[in-house]
Design a protein around this motif. Sequence first.
Motif, PDB file in Angstrom:
ATOM      1  N   PHE A 119      -5.728 -26.424 -63.315  1.00 52.64           N
ATOM      2  CA  PHE A 119      -4.493 -26.881 -63.955  1.00 52.64           C
ATOM      3  C   PHE A 119      -3.374 -25.955 -63.501  1.00 52.64           C
ATOM      4  CE2 PHE A 119      -1.295 -26.277 -67.238  1.00 52.64           C
ATOM      5  CZ  PHE A 119      -0.939 -27.575 -67.566  1.00 52.64           C
ATOM      6  N   GLN A 160     -11.636 -32.153 -68.120  1.00 49.69           N
ATOM      7  CA  GLN A 160     -10.559 -32.690 -68.934  1.00 49.69           C
ATOM      8  C   GLN A 160     -11.188 -33.456 -70.090  1.00 49.69           C
ATOM      9  OE1 GLN A 160      -7.551 -34.855 -66.813  1.00 49.69           O
ATOM     10  NE2 GLN A 160      -6.247 -35.053 -68.609  1.00 49.69           N
ATOM     11  N   PHE A 202      -9.296 -34.901 -72.793  1.00 47.64           N
ATOM     12  CA  PHE A 202      -8.466 -35.990 -73.330  1.00 47.64           C
ATOM     13  C   PHE A 202      -7.196 -36.114 -72.502  1.00 47.64           C
ATOM     14  CE2 PHE A 202      -4.858 -37.430 -75.856  1.00 47.64           C
ATOM     15  CZ  PHE A 202      -5.333 -38.615 -76.392  1.00 47.64           C
ATOM     16  N   SER A 203      -6.732 -37.348 -72.362  1.00 46.46           N
ATOM     17  CA  SER A 203      -5.420 -37.606 -71.784  1.00 46.46           C
ATOM     18  C   SER A 203      -4.852 -38.849 -72.442  1.00 46.46           C
ATOM     19  CB  SER A 203      -5.507 -37.807 -70.263  1.00 46.46           C
ATOM     20  OG  SER A 203      -4.210 -37.999 -69.724  1.00 46.46           O
ATOM     21  N   GLY A 204      -3.637 -38.748 -72.948  1.00 46.70           N
ATOM     22  CA  GLY A 204      -3.013 -39.887 -73.611  1.00 46.70           C
ATOM     23  C   GLY A 204      -1.512 -39.707 -73.655  1.00 46.70           C
ATOM     24  N   GLU A 205      -0.816 -40.766 -73.967  1.00 46.68           N
ATOM     25  CA  GLU A 205       0.640 -40.709 -73.983  1.00 46.68           C
ATOM     26  C   GLU A 205       1.172 -41.434 -75.215  1.00 46.68           C
ATOM     27  OE1 GLU A 205       4.366 -41.244 -70.863  1.00 46.68           O
ATOM     28  OE2 GLU A 205       2.274 -41.468 -70.204  1.00 46.68           O
ATOM     29  N   ARG A 259       3.320 -36.873 -73.056  1.00 41.24           N
ATOM     30  CA  ARG A 259       1.954 -36.993 -72.549  1.00 41.24           C
ATOM     31  C   ARG A 259       1.174 -35.779 -73.040  1.00 41.24           C
ATOM     32  NH1 ARG A 259      -0.556 -37.482 -66.390  1.00 41.24           N
ATOM     33  NH2 ARG A 259      -2.611 -36.688 -66.977  1.00 41.24           N
ATOM     34  N   ASP A 311      -2.512 -33.721 -72.848  1.00 43.42           N
ATOM     35  CA  ASP A 311      -3.778 -33.507 -72.154  1.00 43.42           C
ATOM     36  C   ASP A 311      -4.510 -32.335 -72.791  1.00 43.42           C
ATOM     37  OD1 ASP A 311      -3.661 -35.336 -69.675  1.00 43.42           O
ATOM     38  OD2 ASP A 311      -1.729 -34.300 -69.600  1.00 43.42           O
ATOM     39  N   PHE A 371      -7.780 -29.786 -72.011  1.00 46.70           N
ATOM     40  CA  PHE A 371      -8.721 -29.312 -70.996  1.00 46.70           C
ATOM     41  C   PHE A 371      -9.617 -28.231 -71.595  1.00 46.70           C
ATOM     42  CE2 PHE A 371      -4.766 -30.508 -68.882  1.00 46.70           C
ATOM     43  CZ  PHE A 371      -5.197 -31.332 -67.851  1.00 46.70           C
ATOM     44  N   SER A 377       1.440 -30.389 -73.019  1.00 47.99           N
ATOM     45  CA  SER A 377       2.385 -31.464 -73.300  1.00 47.99           C
ATOM     46  C   SER A 377       3.306 -31.621 -72.104  1.00 47.99           C
ATOM     47  CB  SER A 377       3.212 -31.139 -74.548  1.00 47.99           C
ATOM     48  OG  SER A 377       4.287 -32.048 -74.694  1.00 47.99           O
ATOM     49  N   ASN A 378       3.292 -32.808 -71.522  1.00 47.54           N
ATOM     50  CA  ASN A 378       4.121 -33.085 -70.341  1.00 47.54           C
ATOM     51  C   ASN A 378       3.933 -32.026 -69.259  1.00 47.54           C
ATOM     52  OD1 ASN A 378       5.197 -35.358 -71.626  1.00 47.54           O
ATOM     53  ND2 ASN A 378       6.859 -34.185 -72.534  1.00 47.54           N
TER      54      ASN A 378
END
Length: 286
Positions: free
Chosen positions: A5, A22, A24-27, A32, A34, A36, A47-48
């Motif tokens: 990252f 990773q 989780f990833s969501g928006e 956004r 994430d 890790f 965040s972003n």
Amino acid sequence: MEFWFEELHTDNVKMSIRVDKQLFSGESEYQRIDVFHSPEFGRFLASNGSVIFSEADEFVYDEMIVHVPMSVHPGVKKVLVIGGGDGGVARELSHYPEIEEIDVVEEDQLFIDVCKEWFPDNACGLEDPRVKIYNENGLRFLRSRQDQYDLIINDCTDPLGHTAGMFTKEFYGNCFRALHEDGIMVYQHGSPFFDVDEEACRAMHRKAFRSFPINRVYQAHIPTCPAGYWLFGFASKKYHPLKNFDAKRWNDRNIKTWYYTTNMHCGSFMLPRYVEDLLLEEEDKI
């Protein structure tokens, strides 16, 4: 194959963290998010594309933004946390039985949900029965409050993103009105080391200095922050963070901490010369 990252702190400086996976990833409509896992920092949330906190170092931030004002104000009953959806600030506040209400204003429900799933050691703070969560914009929430809180903690993450309204002159003025006559506001003040971040630090101090009669800045070492160096602001209507600091009263509570101590409290207000100069320059403009 290694997975890293990477976060740009400036155009010339980049932080890299080796990542196992990773999680989780969501928006949401705000950001956004994430999550890790890394060998060095454990789980961390971005965040972003910017690290917000990690399992390894979140205790520094949460302890310093809570225990500093709580060791100064002698009678906190009602607290407002702007942001704070991860629960870490509420967790530290839960150590104080005299607190009667903790209002947490977190606009992004996805942020709360992600932290509950992946960071339960933080999110447990939101389960305290004294906590009430409001999914509202913090600035709008404050506009209708007057003389309600003993302590306001601005735990918003980004002075330039969706929480930018929580770093404006209007915000500080609204905090002043929402506090009791002896109220305290603390807020994350950013990192002043890199030139790209300096103006945001200057602007925050300038606005708080105009709004409150007592203003001081204190510091902490947080490895995942830019330059590993982070500032906090202490703005008060009545109490001075050193003159009204009661070390014995706080030590008698026997709260277990990993970073904050009463010695650290005093030392954290002893700032490097370049930071002192930066703050004084803004105060001289008023």
